[in-house]
Design a protein around this motif. Structure first.
Motif, PDB file in Angstrom:
ATOM      1  N   ASN A   4     -37.791   6.275  31.185  1.00  0.00           N
ATOM      2  CA  ASN A   4     -37.836   7.919  31.756  1.00  0.00           C
ATOM      3  C   ASN A   4     -36.891   7.932  31.047  1.00  0.00           C
ATOM      4  N   CYS A  44     -32.240   9.929  30.542  1.00  0.00           N
ATOM      5  CA  CYS A  44     -32.324  10.266  30.990  1.00  0.00           C
ATOM      6  C   CYS A  44     -30.812  10.725  30.699  1.00  0.00           C
ATOM      7  N   GLU A  78     -28.468  13.106  32.843  1.00  0.00           N
ATOM      8  CA  GLU A  78     -27.382  13.755  34.117  1.00  0.00           C
ATOM      9  C   GLU A  78     -27.979  12.271  35.221  1.00  0.00           C
ATOM     10  N   TYR A 103     -27.725  12.135  38.620  1.00  0.00           N
ATOM     11  CA  TYR A 103     -28.400  12.574  39.650  1.00  0.00           C
ATOM     12  C   TYR A 103     -29.518  12.154  39.205  1.00  0.00           C
ATOM     13  N   GLU A 104     -29.917  12.336  38.579  1.00  0.00           N
ATOM     14  CA  GLU A 104     -31.392  11.892  37.796  1.00  0.00           C
ATOM     15  C   GLU A 104     -31.596  10.582  37.381  1.00  0.00           C
ATOM     16  N   CYS A 105     -30.579   9.999  36.855  1.00  0.00           N
ATOM     17  CA  CYS A 105     -29.841   9.193  36.179  1.00  0.00           C
ATOM     18  C   CYS A 105     -29.988   7.731  37.507  1.00  0.00           C
ATOM     19  N   LYS A 134     -32.061   8.411  40.285  1.00  0.00           N
ATOM     20  CA  LYS A 134     -32.825   8.478  40.565  1.00  0.00           C
ATOM     21  C   LYS A 134     -34.359   7.383  39.601  1.00  0.00           C
ATOM     22  N   GLU A 135     -33.653   7.602  38.099  1.00  0.00           N
ATOM     23  CA  GLU A 135     -34.626   6.626  37.666  1.00  0.00           C
ATOM     24  C   GLU A 135     -34.235   4.877  37.977  1.00  0.00           C
ATOM     25  N   SER A 145     -27.847   4.388  30.765  1.00  0.00           N
ATOM     26  CA  SER A 145     -28.431   5.267  30.896  1.00  0.00           C
ATOM     27  C   SER A 145     -27.812   6.319  29.133  1.00  0.00           C
TER      28      SER A 145
END
Length: 301
Positions: free
Chosen positions: A163, A165, A167, A169-171, A173-174, A197
């Motif tokens: 995925n 990313c 952002e 916190y999204e990154c 998680k990734e 990212s």
């Protein structure tokens, strides 16, 4: 008798010497000694004298002094005989101790200044909001850590094919998902040394001086960088290359990379490979030291 032509003088004879009693003082010591030597004495009483030692006591003291002097003489004789060899032995021991001390200090200096520096993960000393260390993204502990032999001559760039990313916190998680995936493959940790990212956040992966996993036959002699996303379709951003150039300069400054290092896309060193994707390959010229050699062999996906 008065008037006697040859008067008789009364002469007192000395008292007989008893076989068991003798009177001894300072004046008749010699006489007593002579008498003692000629006549057996079974009992001796001594009065008014501080110079007489009786029997076994006198003999014991004499014997003790004699024995002590003999022992001292023997020891002195041994020291005189072995003095040269003893001095040589002492000198040899002193030289050995000095060399042992020098070697120990030298080895301690080497270990503390060189060996131990390779046994800890090197920090790049970048303090920017876009640079996240392992603790910042809560990386799981690796199964093991193997350190690189620095400096290195190559940088290899790939992509995660996962995925995309932009952002923080999204990154994060990734990043955790990528690490779990790599651990499930049997790797010791997340594969690359660094990941980036879509919005230019650079994540510390294995770290600057740790042996990574991404490009077979190149892992041990390269710094491995992975773009988060699938760049057969995802687009790159200028900030990604801007931040990566800062990281690469710092790697050179800290001796991880040689100043004349060469940068390749993963598909340039591994045949029949898409990574890092055509969208990254087109922009690799924005990274310092990129070589276009074999770039025509990269698959487009």
């Amino acid at each position: 008798m008065i008037g006697d032509e040859n008067p008789k003088h009364e002469t007192k004879s000395p008292p007989p010497i008893s076989s068991d009693v003798a009177v001894v003082d300072d004046r008749i010591m010699a006489v007593a000694t002579q008498a003692a030597s000629s006549t057996p004495i079974s009992q001796l009483n001594v009065t008014k004298s501080s110079r007489v030692h009786i029997g076994p006591k006198f003999i014991s003291v004499t014997q003790t002094v004699r024995n002590t002097e003999e022992i001292k003489g023997q020891i002195l004789g041994q020291e005189l005989i072995s003095s040269k060899s003893t001095r040589k032995l002492r000198c040899s021991i002193a030289v050995f101790v000095c060399w042992t001390l020098i070697v120990t200090l030298g080895l301690g200096f080497y270990i503390s200044h060189y060996a131990l520096s390779k046994l800890t993960r090197l920090d790049l000393d970048i303090h920017e909001p876009w640079y996240l260390r392992r603790s910042d993204w809560q990386a799981m502990s690796p199964y093991s850590v193997d350190f690189l032999d620095l400096p290195l001559s190559f940088v290899i760039v790939g992509h995660s094919a996962t995925n995309y990313c932009t952002e923080k916190y999204e990154c994060i998680k990734e990043m955790l998902d990528v690490q779990k995936s790599h651990l499930h493959r049997g790797w010791q940790d997340i594969g690359p040394n660094f990941l980036v990212s879509g919005n230019g956040i650079v994540f510390e992966g294995r770290g600057a001086n740790v042996f990574g996993a991404m490009a077979i036959a190149w892992n041990r002699r390269s710094i491995l960088i992975m773009f988060l996303g699938d760049y057969t379709k995802d687009k790159t951003t200028p900030v990604q290359f801007e931040h990566l150039n800062i990281v690469l300069d710092q790697l050179v400054k800290q001796g991880v990379l040689r100043p004349d290092y060469t940068l390749y896309g993963q598909c340039q060193v591994a045949s029949l490979t898409i990574s890092p994707g055509p969208n990254v390959i087109r922009e690799l010229h924005n990274l310092k030291h990129w070589s276009s050699e074999n770039s025509s062999l990269c698959l487009r996906g």
